[in-house]
Enzyme design. Structure first.
Site, PDB file in Angstrom:
ATOM      1  N   ALA A  32      58.455   3.765  23.221  1.00 17.46           N
ATOM      2  CA  ALA A  32      58.627   2.388  23.894  1.00 17.46           C
ATOM      3  C   ALA A  32      58.862   2.936  25.575  1.00 17.46           C
ATOM      4  O   ALA A  32      58.551   2.412  26.225  1.00 17.46           O
ATOM      5  CB  ALA A  32      60.275   2.475  23.977  1.00 17.46           C
ATOM      6  N   THR A  33      58.834   4.361  25.894  1.00 20.00           N
ATOM      7  CA  THR A  33      58.795   4.969  27.021  1.00 20.00           C
ATOM      8  C   THR A  33      57.107   4.632  27.868  1.00 20.00           C
ATOM      9  O   THR A  33      57.103   4.273  28.602  1.00 20.00           O
ATOM     10  CB  THR A  33      58.965   6.663  27.050  1.00 20.00           C
ATOM     11  OG1 THR A  33      59.689   6.795  25.987  1.00 20.00           O
ATOM     12  CG2 THR A  33      58.811   7.336  28.567  1.00 20.00           C
ATOM     13  N   GLU A  86      20.160 -15.499  24.172  1.00 18.43           N
ATOM     14  CA  GLU A  86      19.268 -16.574  23.928  1.00 18.43           C
ATOM     15  C   GLU A  86      17.363 -16.264  23.587  1.00 18.43           C
ATOM     16  O   GLU A  86      17.154 -17.179  23.010  1.00 18.43           O
ATOM     17  CB  GLU A  86      18.909 -16.231  25.879  1.00 18.43           C
ATOM     18  CG  GLU A  86      19.875 -16.770  26.892  1.00 18.43           C
ATOM     19  CD  GLU A  86      20.768 -16.228  26.923  1.00 18.43           C
ATOM     20  OE1 GLU A  86      21.315 -15.463  28.405  1.00 18.43           O
ATOM     21  OE2 GLU A  86      20.844 -14.612  26.187  1.00 18.43           O
ATOM     22  N   CYS A 110      20.918 -13.334  31.935  1.00 17.19           N
ATOM     23  CA  CYS A 110      20.513 -11.905  32.615  1.00 17.19           C
ATOM     24  C   CYS A 110      19.845 -12.383  33.640  1.00 17.19           C
ATOM     25  O   CYS A 110      18.322 -12.431  32.830  1.00 17.19           O
ATOM     26  CB  CYS A 110      20.943 -10.748  31.689  1.00 17.19           C
ATOM     27  SG  CYS A 110      20.040 -10.455  30.227  1.00 17.19           S
ATOM     28  N   CYS A 125      16.394 -12.549  29.782  1.00 13.43           N
ATOM     29  CA  CYS A 125      16.456 -13.659  29.683  1.00 13.43           C
ATOM     30  C   CYS A 125      16.661 -14.992  30.116  1.00 13.43           C
ATOM     31  O   CYS A 125      15.346 -15.397  29.177  1.00 13.43           O
ATOM     32  CB  CYS A 125      18.335 -13.781  28.729  1.00 13.43           C
ATOM     33  SG  CYS A 125      18.947 -12.736  27.633  1.00 13.43           S
TER      34      CYS A 125
END
EC number: 3.5.4.26
Length: 364
Positions: free
Chosen positions: A286-287, A46, A69, A78
């Protein structure tokens, strides 16, 4: 609002830990100012748009991708800037999930005589910051699990040889996703076998994500590539485990509750969220991948598929023991498919969770 979403892209790699936000100021049918938030400590979107518009901001409509905010942080609120500039109307896509700000902007703006409209392109705006919303809504990061496989669903030869299954275009795309993330994670077995750096390379950014290793017994060597450089490193170990190595100052050993010498994955993600990790990009074996999927902790699977066949002896993609019936298997929705060089990338999201052994503990 679509243009504001485009301007938010300036902070794609650098806005962390702040959300990616864009703003456009319009007088009649003319854009008089626009901006995006680039990095923490720099002006918010902004403020950037107001500076670009100058005196033309008075009476303009501001389109913002996230509720402005209303609290003091590293920069002033802002909402105050919009009021002082004299805008006539503010349109924001979605409320800020942060309790410090959520819902407060509307009252401040309307009290100053400024019209407020919300909900415009809300879903598109949320997609700018999936982890920012999830961190406040669910208390954990948005988890992307990256996998690379052959056409027959294999990740490496039986020997472990895997470099490179995919081509250069796919690997650059991985680095782009790494750069977007708050943190990049792997398991200690991958560190010991492949010695990855877990850094974003070939991307125009001056920020390196935090690197995370699920390492229940702190087996990561102090001279491992993942510990090099000065970007923060978190080793997630089991409570009671002790590090034998003397790690550099930027490497932190973080004790996570779990069962015995294991790390509770859900608790680990909560702890990461508490350290402003919004988006976690996971590249692992993979585990650990299977453990995350089985515990329903993966929000998105990013799967790169190479036009190769590695054969039955090669290593599988995800380890999910205990599945005996189709009703137990996790179902995914493929939301994006695209070609990258000779390879294909699929993005899939879980629509039905796994039903087999949902133990939320790291196996490494």
């Amino acid at each position: 609002m679509a243009l504001a979403i485009q301007h938010a892209d300036v902070g794609r790699y650098t806005a962390h830990p702040n959300p990616r936000v864009g703003c456009v100021l319009v007088q009649g049918d003319q854009c008089v100012g626009a901006g995006g938030h680039r990095a923490a400590g720099e002006p918010h979107a902004e403020r950037m748009a107001l500076a670009a518009a100058g005196s033309q901001a008075a009476g303009a409509t501001a389109y913002v991708t996230l509720e402005p905010c209303s609290h003091f942080g590293r920069t002033p609120p802002c909402v105050d800037g919009l009021i002082e500039a004299g805008v006539s109307r503010v349109v924001y896509a979605c409320e800020d999930p942060n309790p410090r700000t959520r819902g407060r902007a509307r009252g401040r703006l309307e009290q100053a005589g400024i019209g407020v409209t919300t909900g415009v392109l809300a879903e598109a705006a949320r997609r700018l910051n999936p982890g920012f919303f999830q961190r406040f809504d669910a208390g954990r990061p948005w988890v992307r699990l990256k996998l690379a496989m052959s056409l027959d669903g294999r990740t490496a030869m039986a020997s472990g040889e895997s470099q490179w299954i995919t081509g250069e275009a796919a690997r650059l795309d991985v680095h782009r996703m790494r750069a977007e993330a708050s943190a990049i994670a792997t398991g200690v077995e991958t560190v010991l076998a492949d010695n990855p750096r877990l850094t974003a390379r070939g991307i125009d950014t001056d920020r390196q994500p935090t690197r995370v290793v699920f390492d229940s017994r702190y087996r990561t060597p102090a001279d491992a590539a993942v510990c090099a450089g000065d970007a923060p490193v978190l080793l997630l170990g089991a409570a009671g485990a002790h590090a034998a190595a003397a790690y550099p100052e930027h490497v932190e050993c973080l004790a996570v509750p779990g069962e015995g010498e294991q790390v509770d994955l859900g608790h680990a993600l909560q702890m990461l969220a508490g350290r402003d990790v919004h988006e976690l990009f996971v590249e692992c074996g993979a585990t650990l991948a299977g453990a995350l999927v089985a515990a329903n902790l993966v929000d998105e699977l990013v799967i790169y598929m190479a036009p190769r066949l590695l054969g039955n002896g090669a290593r599988g993609l995800v380890e999910l023991p205990g599945l005996e019936h189709l009703a137990q298997t996790p179902m995914l929705e493929i939301v994006d498919v695209r070609k990258l060089g000779a390879d294909w990338r699929m993005i899939a999201r879980p629509v039905m969770p796994a039903q087999a052994h949902p133990k939320a503990c790291s196996p490494v």
